[in-house]
Design an enzyme around this catalytic site. Structure first.
Site: not given
Ligand code: GAL
Length: 665
Positions: A144, A300
């Site tokens: 990110e 994610e």
């Molecule tokens: C994203 C990040 C992850 C985790 C996740 C939690 O922004 O890439 O490592 O922190 O959020 O929602």
């Protein structure tokens, strides 16, 4: 291969005994891919130049033995404490000169040569060690980019910015002209005098701010590209990606897309927002369009609650399944989560995981495993593509310029305005691409341009050529105002679009917070807020006028025949019903039909097609059960039935999903 399914895997948070159970339960959940090692730097390099990969070898070998593919992270997202102690100059600074300290993550200045050199060293170790490893399937570079450190304003960044400016402008005179430095005695005699737009007594130079946003995006990309170069050299056959964020201002997804082998996105739908699936729809369409329809990866999402909103409720039953299928329906070939096993300590211990604190006997694990099974039961979707006849334009440069200070209104929010235009298309069940202004438009029947404040003359000419050749175009307020340097196009607003739109805008009348005005004109009767402008017709016809407020009687919605096509214009933010009515009419003029006719409210329909197969996805985002009539019988691939079975009517429960295929034979 099927749709990839899995999540972030952070085994360093757990004793090794747990890893065997991880593999067993991953298989039980039908996991096919994990993203491993994202925050492992401090563990693989505990002291400078001292490598400890033994434990990670065992992780990789275990995953390979279980037949689970690894999207291997380059581990560079959170530098270890020894690095920032030895080199405090890698720490980023805010515009106020305040240093951002270690203790969280992403505490590095993107321009730092020291950070980049250490990152590259680590990536060389990783790529050398795991080249040819049977689990290594993809590279996941960084994490990110720009999530926490969006921009840095330190001395190292200032030097890098000056270097960037020398390349861009070559002479300081060219820089002075581009930045309008005759204003407020800002003329530079030398590039060495230039600084980042740090906190100043009043508005810093807007062109300087705009260039700093461009530079900031490129500085982040330079980190990615430095790592990518190592990977391409050492493992040329392994595809490379990084996880982008939705509507993420510091990172121009279109510019990055050229350097990614697959687009990848992190998207966290908000269970408390009843229409967040529409925001998801917009971003998913952008991901699919960025590489011209190539399938993308949902890298994610949360299995249930997150930990970072002020109030973090779980996803209600069925929501995670529905929103995962939404990604697939809109072109994703991978559905992954953050994270596999819920942490016991650290900042994310209350963030949901595929395997919750409560173990396997939990709703979350059951829903995850059910979805894994369901996705695995439908091989063949991956690689299929969608077609759209509508394109919505999005441009990071215009976004950056629009939201700078000292404007007629600072309430103009690019993301919100884009969604105002996307929503009626989504709700009408129309397939839509979200593309940059440079994209070839001739294949689209309708192009929607929400508030493109920054527009170059060549960009305007492309829009004009599109309409001249027969296209239908909708442009919204405060578009075509400035050039690439945030300088107003001379010749009356919106100078580059006046001939195309058949009008001029004499004055801007932004509306005060909470204030709305009436708009009237046959079907176009309703309210408008945020913005208004005094339009003079120069060939266009008025379809609606303001009926209250200072501009009562002046045109607000217009239409202009231009060449073989038509340019429509809306000089305000129309309410949702008006926007829908207008876009329905423009769609009718363009001959654009929804994916399926007569869809019940709240039901999304999309199509993905391959050489021999076609999938129709029906997603009920509503709270009520509905029935959907199909134009021809299809088979519901998720329902228990024999392979040849087909139906002309599909029942969808609330949050229900159907994946329809053509009947066999
Ligand atoms: C994203 C990040 C992850 C985790 C996740 C939690 O922004 O890439 O490592 O922190 O959020 O929602």
């Amino acid at each position: 291969m099927g749709i990839q399914f899995g999540g972030d895997y952070n085994p360093e948070q757990w004793p090794e005994e747990v890893w065997a159970e991880d593999l067993k339960l991953m298989k039980a959940a039908h996991v096919t891919m994990v993203t491993a090692g994202i925050f492992s730097w401090a563990k693989v390099e505990p002291r400078p130049g001292e490598w400890d990969f033994g434990w990670f070898d065992r992780v990789m070998d275990g995953l390979a033995g279980a037949g689970i593919a690894v999207c291997l992270a380059t581990m560079t997202a959170s530098p270890p404490p020894w690095l920032s102690r030895a080199h405090p100059e890698i720490l980023p600074e805010g515009p106020d000169g305040q240093r951002r300290w270690p203790g969280g993550r992403q505490h590095y200045c993107p321009s730092s040569p020291v950070y980049r050199a250490h990152a590259v060293r680590l990536v060389e170790q990783l790529a050398t060690r795991y080249a040819g490893h049977p689990a290594l399937t993809m590279w996941h570079v960084g994490n990110e980019y720009g999530c926490h450190t969006r921009q840095c304003f330190c001395e190292v960044s200032a030097d890098d910015f000056r270097r960037w400016l020398r390349t861009r402008y070559e002479s300081v005179d060219a820089l002075n002209a581009a930045w309008s430095t005759a204003f407020w005695s800002q003329a530079y005699g030398d590039f060495d005098e230039v600084l980042p737009p740090r906190t100043a007594p009043t508005f810093p130079n807007p062109a300087q701010q705009l260039d700093y946003l461009r530079f900031g995006d490129e500085a982040l990309r330079a980190c990615y590209l430095a790592e990518k170069a190592v990977l391409t050299r050492l493992t040329p056959e392994v595809p490379i990606t990084t996880n982008l964020m939705p509507q993420h201002k510091p990172v121009d997804a279109f510019a990055w897309s050229a350097h990614m082998d697959a687009m990848a996105l992190d998207f966290y739908q908000d269970p408390y927002a009843s229409d967040d699936h529409i925001r998801a729809g917009y971003v998913f369409d952008l991901m699919r369009s960025a590489r011209s329809g190539q399938p993308w990866m949902l890298l994610e999402q949360a299995p249930s609650a997150v930990n970072w909103r002020p109030r973090n409720g779980p996803k209600p039953p069925g929501a995670m399944r529905l929103w995962s299928w939404q990604a697939v329906a809109q072109g994703a070939d991978a559905v992954l989560y953050f994270q596999w096993r819920q942490s016991l300590g650290g900042a994310e211990k209350f963030h949901s995981a595929m395997l919750p604190h409560g173990g396997t006997d939990t709703r979350i694990f059951r829903e995850v495993a059910d979805l894994g099974r369901e996705l695995a039961s439908l091989p063949g979707i991956e690689g299929t593509r969608s077609r759209a006849e509508v394109a919505l334009l999005a441009d990071w440069h215009s976004w950056w310029a629009l939201e700078l200070d000292s404007k007629p209104s600072t309430a103009l929010d690019h993301s919100r305005i884009a969604l105002d235009h996307y929503r009626p298309l989504f709700e009408a069940g129309v397939a839509c691409d979200v593309v940059p202004p440079q994209r070839e438009l001739s294949g689209y029947r309708l192009v929607v341009v929400p508030n493109l404040y920054l527009l170059t003359m060549s960009g305007a000419e492309r829009l004009a050529a599109y309409v001249r050749a027969g296209g239908q175009l909708l442009v919204s307020f405060f578009s075509g105002i400035v050039d690439a340097h945030d300088r107003v196009h001379p010749g009356g607003y919106p100078a580059p679009l006046r001939e195309l739109l058949g009008l001029r805008v004499e004055e801007f009348w932004p509306l005060d917070a909470g204030r709305s005005v009436s708009v009237g004109g046959g079907a176009y009767t309703g309210r408008a807020d945020l913005w208004s402008e005094a339009i003079d017709l120069e060939g266009a016809e008025a379809l609606a006028h303001f009926t209250t407020g200072e501009l009562a009687g002046r045109p607000v919605v217009t239409r202009h025949t231009y060449g073989q096509g038509t340019a429509w214009y809306a000089g305000t933010r129309l309410d949702a019903a008006l926007m829908r009515a207008l876009l329905d009419d423009i769609r009718a003029a363009a001959g654009v039909l929804p994916v399926l006719p007569g869809l019940p409210a709240g039901v999304q329909a999309t199509v993905r097609e391959g050489a021999d197969e076609r999938y129709v996805f029906l997603l009920n985002h509503g709270a009520e059960a509905v029935e959907v009539d199909l134009p021809a019988p299809m088979r519901d691939a998720l329902a228990a039935q024999d392979a040849a079975g087909a139906t002309g009517r599909v029942a969808l429960a609330a949050r229900g999903v159907a994946v329809l295929t053509d009947p066999v034979g």
